[in-house]
Design a protein around this motif. Structure first.
Motif, PDB file in Angstrom:
ATOM      1  N   ALA A   1      49.218  34.478  32.659  1.00 37.75           N
ATOM      2  CA  ALA A   1      48.049  34.859  32.002  1.00 37.75           C
ATOM      3  C   ALA A   1      48.058  34.872  30.597  1.00 37.75           C
ATOM      4  CB  ALA A   1      47.609  36.320  32.256  1.00 37.75           C
ATOM      5  N   VAL A   2      49.167  35.154  29.973  1.00 34.31           N
ATOM      6  CA  VAL A   2      48.933  35.040  28.509  1.00 34.31           C
ATOM      7  C   VAL A   2      49.079  33.753  27.967  1.00 34.31           C
ATOM      8  CG1 VAL A   2      50.632  35.333  26.611  1.00 34.31           C
ATOM      9  CG2 VAL A   2      50.134  37.182  27.976  1.00 34.31           C
ATOM     10  N   LEU A   3      49.432  32.606  28.865  1.00 38.93           N
ATOM     11  CA  LEU A   3      49.581  31.197  28.511  1.00 38.93           C
ATOM     12  C   LEU A   3      48.284  30.607  28.571  1.00 38.93           C
ATOM     13  CD1 LEU A   3      51.330  28.489  28.189  1.00 38.93           C
ATOM     14  CD2 LEU A   3      51.306  28.287  30.626  1.00 38.93           C
ATOM     15  N   ARG A   4      47.571  31.266  29.604  1.00 44.76           N
ATOM     16  CA  ARG A   4      46.135  30.412  29.931  1.00 44.76           C
ATOM     17  C   ARG A   4      45.232  31.189  29.128  1.00 44.76           C
ATOM     18  NH1 ARG A   4      46.340  26.761  33.729  1.00 44.76           N
ATOM     19  NH2 ARG A   4      48.123  26.499  34.815  1.00 44.76           N
ATOM     20  N   GLY A   5      45.446  32.436  28.512  1.00 49.64           N
ATOM     21  CA  GLY A   5      44.446  33.331  27.883  1.00 49.64           C
ATOM     22  C   GLY A   5      43.556  33.845  29.069  1.00 49.64           C
ATOM     23  N   ALA A   6      43.917  34.242  30.210  1.00 48.19           N
ATOM     24  CA  ALA A   6      43.333  34.693  31.007  1.00 48.19           C
ATOM     25  C   ALA A   6      43.422  36.212  31.402  1.00 48.19           C
ATOM     26  CB  ALA A   6      43.572  33.771  32.326  1.00 48.19           C
ATOM     27  N   PRO A   7      42.513  36.740  32.131  1.00 53.58           N
ATOM     28  CA  PRO A   7      42.687  38.064  32.605  1.00 53.58           C
ATOM     29  C   PRO A   7      43.606  38.169  33.873  1.00 53.58           C
ATOM     30  CG  PRO A   7      40.696  37.670  33.282  1.00 53.58           C
ATOM     31  CD  PRO A   7      41.187  36.521  32.278  1.00 53.58           C
ATOM     32  N   LEU A   8      44.411  39.397  34.086  1.00 56.72           N
ATOM     33  CA  LEU A   8      45.231  39.328  35.123  1.00 56.72           C
ATOM     34  C   LEU A   8      44.490  40.356  36.263  1.00 56.72           C
ATOM     35  CD1 LEU A   8      48.252  39.080  36.189  1.00 56.72           C
ATOM     36  CD2 LEU A   8      48.992  41.078  35.191  1.00 56.72           C
ATOM     37  N   LYS A   9      44.913  40.272  37.407  1.00 52.47           N
ATOM     38  CA  LYS A   9      44.298  40.820  38.386  1.00 52.47           C
ATOM     39  C   LYS A   9      45.398  41.257  39.342  1.00 52.47           C
ATOM     40  CE  LYS A   9      41.121  42.190  42.021  1.00 52.47           C
ATOM     41  NZ  LYS A   9      39.643  41.959  42.465  1.00 52.47           N
ATOM     42  N   VAL A  10      46.045  42.596  39.473  1.00 53.44           N
ATOM     43  CA  VAL A  10      46.992  42.925  40.290  1.00 53.44           C
ATOM     44  C   VAL A  10      46.690  43.439  41.505  1.00 53.44           C
ATOM     45  CG1 VAL A  10      49.168  44.395  40.254  1.00 53.44           C
ATOM     46  CG2 VAL A  10      48.448  43.367  38.289  1.00 53.44           C
ATOM     47  N   LEU A  11      47.151  42.759  42.579  1.00 57.36           N
ATOM     48  CA  LEU A  11      46.825  43.285  43.918  1.00 57.36           C
ATOM     49  C   LEU A  11      47.922  43.992  44.756  1.00 57.36           C
ATOM     50  CD1 LEU A  11      44.386  43.370  46.080  1.00 57.36           C
ATOM     51  CD2 LEU A  11      45.345  40.839  46.820  1.00 57.36           C
ATOM     52  N   ASN A  12      47.776  45.244  44.980  1.00 61.11           N
ATOM     53  CA  ASN A  12      48.841  46.039  45.680  1.00 61.11           C
ATOM     54  C   ASN A  12      48.210  46.286  47.230  1.00 61.11           C
ATOM     55  OD1 ASN A  12      49.845  49.409  46.152  1.00 61.11           O
ATOM     56  ND2 ASN A  12      51.299  47.347  46.081  1.00 61.11           N
ATOM     57  N   VAL A  13      48.958  45.663  48.155  1.00 63.80           N
ATOM     58  CA  VAL A  13      48.592  46.008  49.589  1.00 63.80           C
ATOM     59  C   VAL A  13      49.517  46.865  50.198  1.00 63.80           C
ATOM     60  CG1 VAL A  13      48.262  44.739  51.500  1.00 63.80           C
ATOM     61  CG2 VAL A  13      47.819  43.510  49.641  1.00 63.80           C
ATOM     62  N   SER A  14      48.717  47.643  51.082  1.00 62.05           N
ATOM     63  CA  SER A  14      49.639  48.715  51.802  1.00 62.05           C
ATOM     64  C   SER A  14      48.908  48.764  53.299  1.00 62.05           C
ATOM     65  CB  SER A  14      49.695  49.909  51.187  1.00 62.05           C
ATOM     66  OG  SER A  14      48.321  50.458  51.104  1.00 62.05           O
ATOM     67  N   ARG A  15      49.724  49.089  54.311  1.00 63.99           N
ATOM     68  CA  ARG A  15      49.181  49.147  55.515  1.00 63.99           C
ATOM     69  C   ARG A  15      48.178  50.208  55.670  1.00 63.99           C
ATOM     70  NH1 ARG A  15      55.074  50.444  58.127  1.00 63.99           N
ATOM     71  NH2 ARG A  15      54.513  51.986  56.254  1.00 63.99           N
ATOM     72  N   PRO A  16      47.327  49.973  56.693  1.00 61.35           N
ATOM     73  CA  PRO A  16      46.135  50.706  57.176  1.00 61.35           C
ATOM     74  C   PRO A  16      46.721  52.105  57.738  1.00 61.35           C
ATOM     75  CG  PRO A  16      45.711  48.538  57.626  1.00 61.35           C
ATOM     76  CD  PRO A  16      47.109  48.577  57.333  1.00 61.35           C
ATOM     77  N   GLY A  17      46.125  53.239  57.338  1.00 58.94           N
ATOM     78  CA  GLY A  17      46.507  54.376  57.905  1.00 58.94           C
ATOM     79  C   GLY A  17      48.146  55.009  57.559  1.00 58.94           C
ATOM     80  N   ALA A  18      48.476  54.262  56.752  1.00 55.92           N
ATOM     81  CA  ALA A  18      50.040  54.954  56.224  1.00 55.92           C
ATOM     82  C   ALA A  18      49.794  55.899  55.094  1.00 55.92           C
ATOM     83  CB  ALA A  18      50.929  53.885  55.624  1.00 55.92           C
ATOM     84  N   TYR A  19      50.171  57.123  55.575  1.00 55.70           N
ATOM     85  CA  TYR A  19      49.944  58.171  54.466  1.00 55.70           C
ATOM     86  C   TYR A  19      51.132  57.923  53.197  1.00 55.70           C
ATOM     87  CZ  TYR A  19      46.298  60.232  57.535  1.00 55.70           C
ATOM     88  OH  TYR A  19      45.506  60.319  58.383  1.00 55.70           O
ATOM     89  N   VAL A  20      52.126  57.549  53.674  1.00 58.96           N
ATOM     90  CA  VAL A  20      53.216  57.487  52.923  1.00 58.96           C
ATOM     91  C   VAL A  20      53.738  56.111  53.104  1.00 58.96           C
ATOM     92  CG1 VAL A  20      55.630  58.185  52.080  1.00 58.96           C
ATOM     93  CG2 VAL A  20      53.835  59.864  52.882  1.00 58.96           C
ATOM     94  N   ASP A  21      53.698  55.287  52.090  1.00 54.74           N
ATOM     95  CA  ASP A  21      54.193  53.809  52.226  1.00 54.74           C
ATOM     96  C   ASP A  21      54.805  53.507  51.014  1.00 54.74           C
ATOM     97  OD1 ASP A  21      54.289  51.097  52.344  1.00 54.74           O
ATOM     98  OD2 ASP A  21      52.334  50.719  53.151  1.00 54.74           O
ATOM     99  N   ALA A  22      56.051  53.084  51.084  1.00 57.93           N
ATOM    100  CA  ALA A  22      56.848  52.617  49.917  1.00 57.93           C
ATOM    101  C   ALA A  22      56.387  51.485  48.942  1.00 57.93           C
ATOM    102  CB  ALA A  22      58.213  52.139  50.250  1.00 57.93           C
ATOM    103  N   SER A  23      55.361  50.745  49.777  1.00 59.89           N
ATOM    104  CA  SER A  23      54.521  49.413  48.985  1.00 59.89           C
ATOM    105  C   SER A  23      53.531  49.952  48.352  1.00 59.89           C
ATOM    106  CB  SER A  23      54.414  48.667  50.031  1.00 59.89           C
ATOM    107  OG  SER A  23      53.331  48.951  51.003  1.00 59.89           O
ATOM    108  N   THR A  24      53.181  51.480  48.204  1.00 58.66           N
ATOM    109  CA  THR A  24      52.075  51.635  47.488  1.00 58.66           C
ATOM    110  C   THR A  24      52.175  51.880  46.011  1.00 58.66           C
ATOM    111  OG1 THR A  24      51.055  52.642  49.385  1.00 58.66           O
ATOM    112  CG2 THR A  24      50.127  53.333  47.320  1.00 58.66           C
ATOM    113  N   ALA A  25      51.695  51.153  45.100  1.00 57.42           N
ATOM    114  CA  ALA A  25      51.899  51.337  43.703  1.00 57.42           C
ATOM    115  C   ALA A  25      51.000  52.331  43.032  1.00 57.42           C
ATOM    116  CB  ALA A  25      51.484  49.913  43.089  1.00 57.42           C
ATOM    117  N   ASP A  26      51.560  52.893  42.115  1.00 54.81           N
ATOM    118  CA  ASP A  26      50.657  53.848  41.398  1.00 54.81           C
ATOM    119  C   ASP A  26      50.154  53.264  40.158  1.00 54.81           C
ATOM    120  OD1 ASP A  26      51.204  55.971  38.546  1.00 54.81           O
ATOM    121  OD2 ASP A  26      50.536  57.153  40.362  1.00 54.81           O
TER     122      ASP A  26
END
Length: 89
Positions: free
Chosen positions: A24-49
């Motif tokens: 993103a810095v090299l291209r002068g572009a914005p960054l979109k961060v996508l965090n995917v977690s499982r549907p219905g999972a109340y506690v999921d280690a893949s969930t980012a804060d």
């Protein structure tokens, strides 16, 4: 153009984020961060804060970087990443 990265809050996720920030810095572009977690999972280690991720981006891009964070629930991570579309001008 926007640089899109799939992110998980672990060592490999941090490496992917570092590379996406560099691109993103090299291209002068914005960054979109996508965090995917499982549907219905109340506690999921893949969930980012969002606040923790913001601090990490500030640490990795001290000069500042336009970015957004999206939390998605989806069984198929690849489908979630492919579904992200950049708006057309």
């Amino acid at each position: 153009m926007t640089v899109i990265v799939g992110y998980l809050p672990n060592k490999l996720g941090r490496v992917a984020l570092q590379q996406a920030i560099a691109e993103a810095v090299l291209r002068g572009a914005p960054l979109k961060v996508l965090n995917v977690s499982r549907p219905g999972a109340y506690v999921d280690a893949s969930t980012a804060d969002a606040e923790e991720l913001g601090r990490l981006i500030a640490e990795l891009a001290p000069g500042g970087l336009a970015h957004e964070f999206e939390q998605v629930t989806e069984d198929d991570v690849a489908e979630a990443v492919l579904a992200v579309k950049e708006p057309r001008a």
